[in-house]
Design an enzyme around this catalytic site. Structure first.
Site, PDB file in Angstrom:
ATOM      1  N   GLU A  23      26.738  36.058  37.490  1.00 47.76           N
ATOM      2  CA  GLU A  23      26.541  34.670  37.027  1.00 47.76           C
ATOM      3  C   GLU A  23      27.471  34.353  35.855  1.00 47.76           C
ATOM      4  O   GLU A  23      27.950  33.230  35.722  1.00 47.76           O
ATOM      5  CB  GLU A  23      25.078  34.417  36.629  1.00 47.76           C
ATOM      6  CG  GLU A  23      24.114  34.357  37.796  1.00 47.76           C
ATOM      7  CD  GLU A  23      24.269  33.122  38.714  1.00 47.76           C
ATOM      8  OE1 GLU A  23      24.735  32.067  38.246  1.00 47.76           O
ATOM      9  OE2 GLU A  23      23.927  33.239  39.901  1.00 47.76           O
TER      10      GLU A  23
ATOM     11  N   GLU B  60      20.254  17.468  39.015  1.00 52.25           N
ATOM     12  CA  GLU B  60      21.140  17.892  40.111  1.00 52.25           C
ATOM     13  C   GLU B  60      21.403  16.785  41.118  1.00 52.25           C
ATOM     14  O   GLU B  60      21.188  16.943  42.317  1.00 52.25           O
ATOM     15  CB  GLU B  60      20.585  19.143  40.808  1.00 52.25           C
ATOM     16  CG  GLU B  60      21.644  19.856  41.637  1.00 52.25           C
ATOM     17  CD  GLU B  60      21.194  21.210  42.186  1.00 52.25           C
ATOM     18  OE1 GLU B  60      20.593  21.993  41.434  1.00 52.25           O
ATOM     19  OE2 GLU B  60      21.472  21.450  43.358  1.00 52.25           O
TER      20      GLU B  60
ATOM     21  N   HIS C  93      22.872  32.964  49.376  1.00 48.48           N
ATOM     22  CA  HIS C  93      21.452  32.875  49.749  1.00 48.48           C
ATOM     23  C   HIS C  93      21.253  33.286  51.200  1.00 48.48           C
ATOM     24  O   HIS C  93      20.280  33.967  51.540  1.00 48.48           O
ATOM     25  CB  HIS C  93      20.933  31.447  49.567  1.00 48.48           C
ATOM     26  CG  HIS C  93      20.559  31.126  48.148  1.00 48.48           C
ATOM     27  ND1 HIS C  93      20.354  29.835  47.715  1.00 48.48           N
ATOM     28  CD2 HIS C  93      20.355  31.928  47.078  1.00 48.48           C
ATOM     29  CE1 HIS C  93      20.042  29.870  46.422  1.00 48.48           C
ATOM     30  NE2 HIS C  93      20.041  31.116  46.018  1.00 48.48           N
TER      31      HIS C  93
ATOM     32  N   HIS D  67      26.537  30.251  46.280  1.00 46.97           N
ATOM     33  CA  HIS D  67      25.136  30.326  46.668  1.00 46.97           C
ATOM     34  C   HIS D  67      24.884  29.964  48.133  1.00 46.97           C
ATOM     35  O   HIS D  67      23.895  30.411  48.700  1.00 46.97           O
ATOM     36  CB  HIS D  67      24.272  29.461  45.749  1.00 46.97           C
ATOM     37  CG  HIS D  67      24.045  30.092  44.395  1.00 46.97           C
ATOM     38  ND1 HIS D  67      25.080  30.400  43.546  1.00 46.97           N
ATOM     39  CD2 HIS D  67      22.916  30.495  43.756  1.00 46.97           C
ATOM     40  CE1 HIS D  67      24.586  30.949  42.443  1.00 46.97           C
ATOM     41  NE2 HIS D  67      23.284  31.023  42.544  1.00 46.97           N
TER      42      HIS D  67
ATOM     43  N   LYS E 150      14.589  24.378  35.426  1.00 48.09           N
ATOM     44  CA  LYS E 150      14.094  24.572  36.793  1.00 48.09           C
ATOM     45  C   LYS E 150      12.980  25.604  36.738  1.00 48.09           C
ATOM     46  O   LYS E 150      13.192  26.729  36.275  1.00 48.09           O
ATOM     47  CB  LYS E 150      15.206  25.063  37.719  1.00 48.09           C
ATOM     48  CG  LYS E 150      16.139  23.957  38.170  1.00 48.09           C
ATOM     49  CD  LYS E 150      17.054  24.445  39.281  1.00 48.09           C
ATOM     50  CE  LYS E 150      18.024  23.357  39.718  1.00 48.09           C
ATOM     51  NZ  LYS E 150      18.998  23.826  40.720  1.00 48.09           N
TER      52      LYS E 150
ATOM     53  N   HIS F 253      20.477  39.487  43.902  1.00 46.63           N
ATOM     54  CA  HIS F 253      20.913  38.091  43.926  1.00 46.63           C
ATOM     55  C   HIS F 253      22.366  37.991  43.457  1.00 46.63           C
ATOM     56  O   HIS F 253      23.186  37.306  44.071  1.00 46.63           O
ATOM     57  CB  HIS F 253      19.991  37.250  43.033  1.00 46.63           C
ATOM     58  CG  HIS F 253      20.434  35.827  42.905  1.00 46.63           C
ATOM     59  ND1 HIS F 253      20.324  34.927  43.943  1.00 46.63           N
ATOM     60  CD2 HIS F 253      21.010  35.161  41.887  1.00 46.63           C
ATOM     61  CE1 HIS F 253      20.816  33.755  43.549  1.00 46.63           C
ATOM     62  NE2 HIS F 253      21.238  33.868  42.307  1.00 46.63           N
TER      63      HIS F 253
ATOM     64  N   ARG G   9      25.654  19.150  38.514  1.00 40.38           N
ATOM     65  CA  ARG G   9      24.897  20.409  38.448  1.00 40.38           C
ATOM     66  C   ARG G   9      25.043  21.221  39.735  1.00 40.38           C
ATOM     67  O   ARG G   9      24.828  22.430  39.742  1.00 40.38           O
ATOM     68  CB  ARG G   9      23.416  20.130  38.134  1.00 40.38           C
ATOM     69  CG  ARG G   9      22.611  21.397  37.905  1.00 40.38           C
ATOM     70  CD  ARG G   9      21.306  21.152  37.186  1.00 40.38           C
ATOM     71  NE  ARG G   9      20.542  22.380  37.023  1.00 40.38           N
ATOM     72  CZ  ARG G   9      19.472  22.511  36.280  1.00 40.38           C
ATOM     73  NH1 ARG G   9      19.017  21.464  35.607  1.00 40.38           N
ATOM     74  NH2 ARG G   9      18.838  23.656  36.189  1.00 40.38           N
TER      75      ARG G   9
ATOM     76  N   LYS H 252      26.554  26.300  30.925  1.00 36.15           N
ATOM     77  CA  LYS H 252      25.385  25.799  31.662  1.00 36.15           C
ATOM     78  C   LYS H 252      24.733  24.637  30.916  1.00 36.15           C
ATOM     79  O   LYS H 252      24.311  23.648  31.527  1.00 36.15           O
ATOM     80  CB  LYS H 252      24.376  26.930  31.902  1.00 36.15           C
ATOM     81  CG  LYS H 252      23.139  26.389  32.575  1.00 36.15           C
ATOM     82  CD  LYS H 252      22.572  27.194  33.677  1.00 36.15           C
ATOM     83  CE  LYS H 252      21.512  26.371  34.420  1.00 36.15           C
ATOM     84  NZ  LYS H 252      20.604  27.151  35.188  1.00 36.15           N
TER      85      LYS H 252
ATOM     86  N   ARG I 188      -1.292  18.694  32.964  1.00 34.71           N
ATOM     87  CA  ARG I 188      -0.164  17.788  33.268  1.00 34.71           C
ATOM     88  C   ARG I 188       1.067  18.073  32.405  1.00 34.71           C
ATOM     89  O   ARG I 188       1.927  17.201  32.222  1.00 34.71           O
ATOM     90  CB  ARG I 188      -0.567  16.320  33.129  1.00 34.71           C
ATOM     91  CG  ARG I 188      -1.690  15.938  34.054  1.00 34.71           C
ATOM     92  CD  ARG I 188      -1.835  14.440  34.204  1.00 34.71           C
ATOM     93  NE  ARG I 188      -2.947  14.161  35.086  1.00 34.71           N
ATOM     94  CZ  ARG I 188      -4.215  14.044  34.690  1.00 34.71           C
ATOM     95  NH1 ARG I 188      -4.511  14.159  33.407  1.00 34.71           N
ATOM     96  NH2 ARG I 188      -5.152  13.813  35.552  1.00 34.71           N
TER      97      ARG I 188
ATOM     98  N   ASN J 293      25.899  25.963  42.159  1.00 34.12           N
ATOM     99  CA  ASN J 293      25.651  26.612  43.451  1.00 34.12           C
ATOM    100  C   ASN J 293      26.889  27.338  43.979  1.00 34.12           C
ATOM    101  O   ASN J 293      26.887  27.775  45.137  1.00 34.12           O
ATOM    102  CB  ASN J 293      25.195  25.574  44.488  1.00 34.12           C
ATOM    103  CG  ASN J 293      23.804  25.046  44.170  1.00 34.12           C
ATOM    104  OD1 ASN J 293      22.998  25.750  43.594  1.00 34.12           O
ATOM    105  ND2 ASN J 293      23.550  23.793  44.527  1.00 34.12           N
TER     106      ASN J 293
HETATM  107  N1  GLY Z   1      20.515  28.035  38.836  1.00 39.24           N
HETATM  108  C1  GLY Z   1      21.083  26.792  39.147  1.00 39.24           C
HETATM  109  C2  GLY Z   1      20.612  25.672  38.276  1.00 39.24           C
HETATM  110  O1  GLY Z   1      19.951  25.899  37.302  1.00 39.24           O
HETATM  111  O2  GLY Z   1      20.875  24.552  38.587  1.00 39.24           O
END
Ligand code: GLY
Length: 369
Positions: A189, A241, A256, A252, A147, A269, A245, A231, A125, A249
């Site tokens: 990025e 997000e 994507h 993106h 993430k 990417h 946040r 970031k 957990r 994107n």
């Molecule tokens: N790569 C986008 C984020 O971490 O929100």
């Protein structure tokens, strides 16, 4: 070797952590982690290629700090970001006797960080983990912000969890072994962060673009530190997000879709995100009436960094279909992060007709090379 270090704090209260940036920080991972935990064991997760390059360095650093270390290697490549591979890693954590207070260290690029972070999030957990990103892209993006996840047959990143690391160790000396394509993918990025951040980050990147393009090692810590600081600020403001946040994107929605339409692996990417930012800049003129000078300034930055258009064709109808299937569609409307000026962005829903016009234009231009 310079011992200069930059520490960027991700301010998330009791889940907050430091991103330690500089040449040689991998060798300090053991002592740095020892200062944060009384854990007895560490599971050191790396792909076979990265293990061959940096595994011993991190292994020794952890041993010197008194940890018992269980190496967990996985095959190199995107294929390791899978449900089956996560199951295999979890079984190996159990077999190695990793307990709730022990630590998973993710040494590698985004695939390893996402996979190992996801395993740490669900094993017993949730146990602590550390990110030791070895690509520019992972140092400025995926290692920061919690993430984690794996791909499913039904789509990328469909199984995942927010799980913040205990610390991030970003050693800029390891970036020298990246391929030019991996370097450019990371620069994409870095450029995205500078465009969203504006101010000093943007002007610094403009001024240092040629040096970064030439991969001057002295320049890497400055680029990583600025992008990481941006970031970290975004994540601290909106960890899950729900709002701010979403700016990450930028590029993106189209990017994507382009990756999917062109076939994963036929474009990196980062290159896809650069095309996405080019696309969004054109859309911003239609939707928000943004001055064309903004698109020109963005293009000059990309050119300085050597982020040229890839020799790639993709069917605009297929790109549009892929955009509609994307997670960023809400209530049936296509959403784009649009830049009004460096440092000023907004999320807008965009009409199908605008998207189709600009997709066809992008495709024509790509066809001309
Ligand atoms: N790569 C986008 C984020 O971490 O929100």
């Amino acid at each position: 070797m310079s011992s200069a270090r930059t520490i960027v704090r991700v301010e998330l209260g009791e889940r907050g952590y430091d991103v330690r940036i500089g040449r040689g920080v991998l060798a300090e991972l053991g002592s740095g982690l020892r200062a944060l935990t009384k854990a007895a064991r560490v599971a050191l997760v790396a792909d076979e290629r990265v293990w061959g390059l940096y595994g011993e360095r991190v292994f020794s650093s952890l041993l010197s700090a008194g940890f018992r270390v269980s190496p967990v290697t996985v095959p190199a490549g995107e294929g390791s970001k899978s449900w089956d591979r996560a199951g295999d890693v979890l079984e190996r954590l159990a077999t190695a006797g990793i307990s709730r207070d022990d630590v998973v260290v993710a040494l590698g690029g985004g695939v390893t960080g996402d996979l190992a972070g996801f395993c740490a999030a669900v094993y017993m957990r949730g146990i602590p983990f550390v990110q030791a990103p070895t690509t520019l892209l992972a140092q400025v993006d995926s290692s920061i912000g919690g993430k984690t996840g794996v791909d499913l047959a039904a789509g990328k990143n469909l199984a995942g969890a927010f799980w913040q690391p205990l610390a991030v160790f970003a050693d800029t000396s390891v970036l020298q072994t990246l391929s030019d394509e991996e370097w450019s993918s990371g620069l994409a990025e870095v450029a995205k962060c500078a465009l969203l951040a504006g101010g000093e980050s943007y002007t610094w990147l403009k001024d240092n673009a040629e040096r970064l393009r030439a991969r001057e090692p002295d320049c890497a810590p400055g680029a990583v530190s600025r992008a990481a600081a941006f970031k970290a600020g975004v994540v601290a403001a909106d960890e899950r997000e729900f709002g701010t946040r979403e700016c990450l994107n930028y590029g993106h929605t189209f990017g994507h879709a382009l990756e999917r339409a062109a076939g994963y692996g036929s474009i990196s990417h980062g290159a896809a995100v650069v095309e996405g930012m080019r696309f969004a800049a054109a859309v911003a003129e239609d939707v928000l009436g943004v001055d064309p000078g903004v698109r020109a300034a963005q293009e000059a930055l990309f050119e300085g960094l050597g982020l040229v258009r890839p020799p790639l064709r993709a069917d605009p109808a297929e790109i549009s279909r892929a955009m509609r299937r994307d997670k960023k569609v809400r209530g049936g409307a296509l959403r784009f992060v649009l830049l009004k000026a460096p440092g000023v962005w907004e999320v807008a829903t965009v009409d199908e007709a605008v998207v189709e016009k600009r997709s066809a234009e992008w495709s024509d231009r790509a066809g001309r090379g």
